[in-house]
Design a protein around this motif. Sequence first.
Motif, PDB file in Angstrom:
ATOM      1  N   GLN A  57      17.382  60.815  13.364  1.00 28.54           N
ATOM      2  CA  GLN A  57      17.151  60.450  14.760  1.00 28.54           C
ATOM      3  C   GLN A  57      16.425  61.577  15.460  1.00 28.54           C
ATOM      4  OE1 GLN A  57      20.863  60.542  17.095  1.00 28.54           O
ATOM      5  NE2 GLN A  57      21.832  61.396  15.278  1.00 28.54           N
ATOM      6  N   GLN A  58      15.942  61.282  16.658  1.00 28.79           N
ATOM      7  CA  GLN A  58      15.330  62.338  17.452  1.00 28.79           C
ATOM      8  C   GLN A  58      16.388  62.899  18.391  1.00 28.79           C
ATOM      9  OE1 GLN A  58      12.146  60.974  19.849  1.00 28.79           O
ATOM     10  NE2 GLN A  58      13.320  59.367  20.851  1.00 28.79           N
ATOM     11  N   LEU A  59      16.303  64.207  18.622  1.00 31.02           N
ATOM     12  CA  LEU A  59      17.289  64.872  19.468  1.00 31.02           C
ATOM     13  C   LEU A  59      16.592  65.966  20.262  1.00 31.02           C
ATOM     14  CD1 LEU A  59      20.350  64.327  19.661  1.00 31.02           C
ATOM     15  CD2 LEU A  59      20.709  66.312  18.247  1.00 31.02           C
ATOM     16  N   ASN A  60      17.052  66.181  21.470  1.00 31.68           N
ATOM     17  CA  ASN A  60      16.494  67.215  22.334  1.00 31.68           C
ATOM     18  C   ASN A  60      16.934  68.590  21.835  1.00 31.68           C
ATOM     19  OD1 ASN A  60      15.677  68.815  24.549  1.00 31.68           O
ATOM     20  ND2 ASN A  60      15.953  67.067  25.925  1.00 31.68           N
ATOM     21  N   PHE A  61      16.046  69.581  21.981  1.00 30.59           N
ATOM     22  CA  PHE A  61      16.370  70.936  21.538  1.00 30.59           C
ATOM     23  C   PHE A  61      17.538  71.521  22.320  1.00 30.59           C
ATOM     24  CE2 PHE A  61      11.778  71.235  20.174  1.00 30.59           C
ATOM     25  CZ  PHE A  61      12.072  71.107  18.835  1.00 30.59           C
ATOM     26  N   LYS A  62      17.742  71.060  23.556  1.00 33.43           N
ATOM     27  CA  LYS A  62      18.821  71.587  24.389  1.00 33.43           C
ATOM     28  C   LYS A  62      20.194  71.260  23.811  1.00 33.43           C
ATOM     29  CE  LYS A  62      16.254  71.528  28.693  1.00 33.43           C
ATOM     30  NZ  LYS A  62      16.145  70.925  30.023  1.00 33.43           N
ATOM     31  N   SER A  63      20.271  70.211  23.021  1.00 33.59           N
ATOM     32  CA  SER A  63      21.563  69.843  22.444  1.00 33.59           C
ATOM     33  C   SER A  63      21.760  70.424  21.048  1.00 33.59           C
ATOM     34  CB  SER A  63      21.717  68.328  22.408  1.00 33.59           C
ATOM     35  OG  SER A  63      20.716  67.758  21.612  1.00 33.59           O
ATOM     36  N   LEU A  64      20.826  71.244  20.589  1.00 28.99           N
ATOM     37  CA  LEU A  64      20.933  71.873  19.273  1.00 28.99           C
ATOM     38  C   LEU A  64      21.161  73.370  19.411  1.00 28.99           C
ATOM     39  CD1 LEU A  64      17.953  70.247  17.345  1.00 28.99           C
ATOM     40  CD2 LEU A  64      20.362  69.678  17.134  1.00 28.99           C
ATOM     41  N   HIS A  65      22.052  73.889  18.586  1.00 29.88           N
ATOM     42  CA  HIS A  65      22.241  75.335  18.469  1.00 29.88           C
ATOM     43  C   HIS A  65      21.793  75.713  17.065  1.00 29.88           C
ATOM     44  CE1 HIS A  65      25.352  75.936  21.882  1.00 29.88           C
ATOM     45  NE2 HIS A  65      24.551  74.926  22.151  1.00 29.88           N
ATOM     46  N   LEU A  66      20.779  76.554  16.975  1.00 31.92           N
ATOM     47  CA  LEU A  66      20.213  76.910  15.679  1.00 31.92           C
ATOM     48  C   LEU A  66      21.126  77.874  14.934  1.00 31.92           C
ATOM     49  CD1 LEU A  66      16.528  77.467  16.798  1.00 31.92           C
ATOM     50  CD2 LEU A  66      17.553  75.395  15.874  1.00 31.92           C
ATOM     51  N   THR A  67      21.288  77.647  13.645  1.00 35.81           N
ATOM     52  CA  THR A  67      22.115  78.518  12.815  1.00 35.81           C
ATOM     53  C   THR A  67      21.223  79.470  12.029  1.00 35.81           C
ATOM     54  OG1 THR A  67      22.104  77.049  10.900  1.00 35.81           O
ATOM     55  CG2 THR A  67      23.825  76.675  12.540  1.00 35.81           C
ATOM     56  N   GLN A  68      21.843  80.327  11.243  1.00 37.86           N
ATOM     57  CA  GLN A  68      21.100  81.293  10.440  1.00 37.86           C
ATOM     58  C   GLN A  68      20.580  80.679   9.147  1.00 37.86           C
ATOM     59  OE1 GLN A  68      24.566  83.567  10.356  1.00 37.86           O
ATOM     60  NE2 GLN A  68      25.108  83.119   8.248  1.00 37.86           N
ATOM     61  N   PHE A  69      20.992  79.477   8.829  1.00 42.70           N
ATOM     62  CA  PHE A  69      20.643  78.857   7.560  1.00 42.70           C
ATOM     63  C   PHE A  69      19.328  78.085   7.668  1.00 42.70           C
ATOM     64  CE2 PHE A  69      25.336  78.813   7.895  1.00 42.70           C
ATOM     65  CZ  PHE A  69      25.587  79.803   6.971  1.00 42.70           C
TER      66      PHE A  69
END
Length: 153
Positions: free
Chosen positions: A50-62
Amino acid sequence: MVLQEFRFVEIGRVAFIAYGKEKGKLCVIVDVIDQNRALIDGPCTGVAKQQLNFKSLHLTQFKLNIPRSVRTGTLKKQWEKEKLTEKWEQSTWAKKIAQREKRTSMSDFDRFKLMKAKQSRNRLISREVIKLQKQIKKQPPKVKKIRKRVSKK
C-alpha cells in the motif's frame, strides 16, 4: 568524534509504522511515489502492499538490498534470508516497545509487587553503601611520606 548513522528514505529501508491501522508493524519501502508518500510492503508482518505517508513511518537502521517495485514473494524471501524479524527483536528499540507494552498490561497487584521488589532492592543497596562508608571512616588516613633532598657536595 561521534559517528552518526543516517537513515535515508530509500528502496529497501525497513520502517516502523507509527500511525494508522497498521500501527506497530514493520514494513519495507518498495518504491517512492513522491516527496510525501512511499509504496510499502510487509509480507512477514501482515502489512499489505500500500501507499503510506512518510510522516507515519519511522525509519530503522535495517536495509534490504532489493530492486525497485519488487514483488511480495521476492521480498519475503529476502526478508527471511536476512533474518530481519530476529534482528528487529534483538534491537533496543523493539525491547523498549515490548517493555512498554508489558508495563501497560500489568494489573494493580502486579504494580504493587513491582513496587515492593524495588523497595527491598533499594534497602539492600543502601545497607551495603552504609557498611562501606563505615569501613572507610574506620581506616586511618594515609600519611604522605616527605622525601628529604640530600645535597651532593
